[in-house]
Design an enzyme around this catalytic site. Sequence first.
Site, PDB file in Angstrom:
ATOM      1  N   ASP A 171       1.039  -1.496   0.093  1.00  0.00           N
ATOM      2  CA  ASP A 171       0.363   0.329   0.048  1.00  0.00           C
ATOM      3  C   ASP A 171       0.604   1.086  -0.351  1.00  0.00           C
ATOM      4  OD1 ASP A 171       0.600  -1.465   2.732  1.00  0.00           O
ATOM      5  OD2 ASP A 171       0.248   0.887   3.853  1.00  0.00           O
TER       6      ASP A 171
ATOM      7  N   TYR B  78       0.933   2.535  14.972  1.00  0.00           N
ATOM      8  CA  TYR B  78       2.144   2.580  15.597  1.00  0.00           C
ATOM      9  C   TYR B  78       1.429   4.011  16.259  1.00  0.00           C
ATOM     10  CZ  TYR B  78       3.149   0.459  11.137  1.00  0.00           C
ATOM     11  OH  TYR B  78       3.659  -1.377  10.255  1.00  0.00           O
TER      12      TYR B  78
ATOM     13  N   LYS C 204      -0.990  -5.103  12.984  1.00  0.00           N
ATOM     14  CA  LYS C 204       0.148  -4.738  12.151  1.00  0.00           C
ATOM     15  C   LYS C 204       1.213  -3.718  13.276  1.00  0.00           C
ATOM     16  CE  LYS C 204       2.666  -3.551   8.564  1.00  0.00           C
ATOM     17  NZ  LYS C 204       3.008  -2.688   7.579  1.00  0.00           N
TER      18      LYS C 204
END
Length: 264
Positions: A28, A151, A182
Amino acid sequence: MAHNFPRRVRLDRLYRNGSGGLLVVPLDHPISGAPIIHSGRPGGLDRLVGDVADGGADAVVLHKGALRHVAARRFRSLSLIVHLSAGTGLSADPDAKVLVCSVEEALRLGADAVSVHVNAGSGTEPRQLADLAAVAGDCERWGVPLLAMVYARGPGIADGRAPHLVAHAAAIAAELGADLVKTAMPRAVADLAALTAASPIPVLAAGGDAHDSAAALNHLADAMRAGAGGVAAGRLVFNAPEPAAMLRRLSALVHDRTFARSTP
């Protein structure tokens, strides 16, 4: 984890290799400004996705428009995760993400799952959290698995791999309804084990530094030993001189639990 039957069925289908570990290849990156095709390499994106499928990956992450350039046959042995959020490195806030696709649209495109990116600590964190929560609700409605890419990133974040920040990122994903998360993993093995043990959903280790593939592979091996639910590696694959060879190494690590140390 998903509770409704269609969502559980689709989540199970993501595990194409049946080992209990997931190898996901996110592609992506072009919207953020990172090209993923080697200059002069024939076949372009379609060939790269073919390498991903042939190399033993379970799933690939793509934006909706990219699917126009990939042959349908690539998904006979590969699951499709459609990425719903985007942001560019040209923005005044490069950590900002907005939704650019819906769960319903992803299903019309043939998605097996969807993914959303959140940068906790960014200037637009509240909107990103709201987007993740809204997508999680739509995933529950439509029976679609959700991968949250979370994140710790922003002006006040000095080290996005700090154990308490990574644990917080994983908690955000789980608390808002994701099936998988993730994230960039802590560096120390003890911190890796504590993170994976505490998370109620599988944690996929982000691929890491594509410029030092040996160190990245060793870190991913440490993460798998410590209980990670799999690996999500994009740059490590598409920046490799031979993406197919890198995929075979990652597949051995995730699916065969082959943890031999890599050297430069």
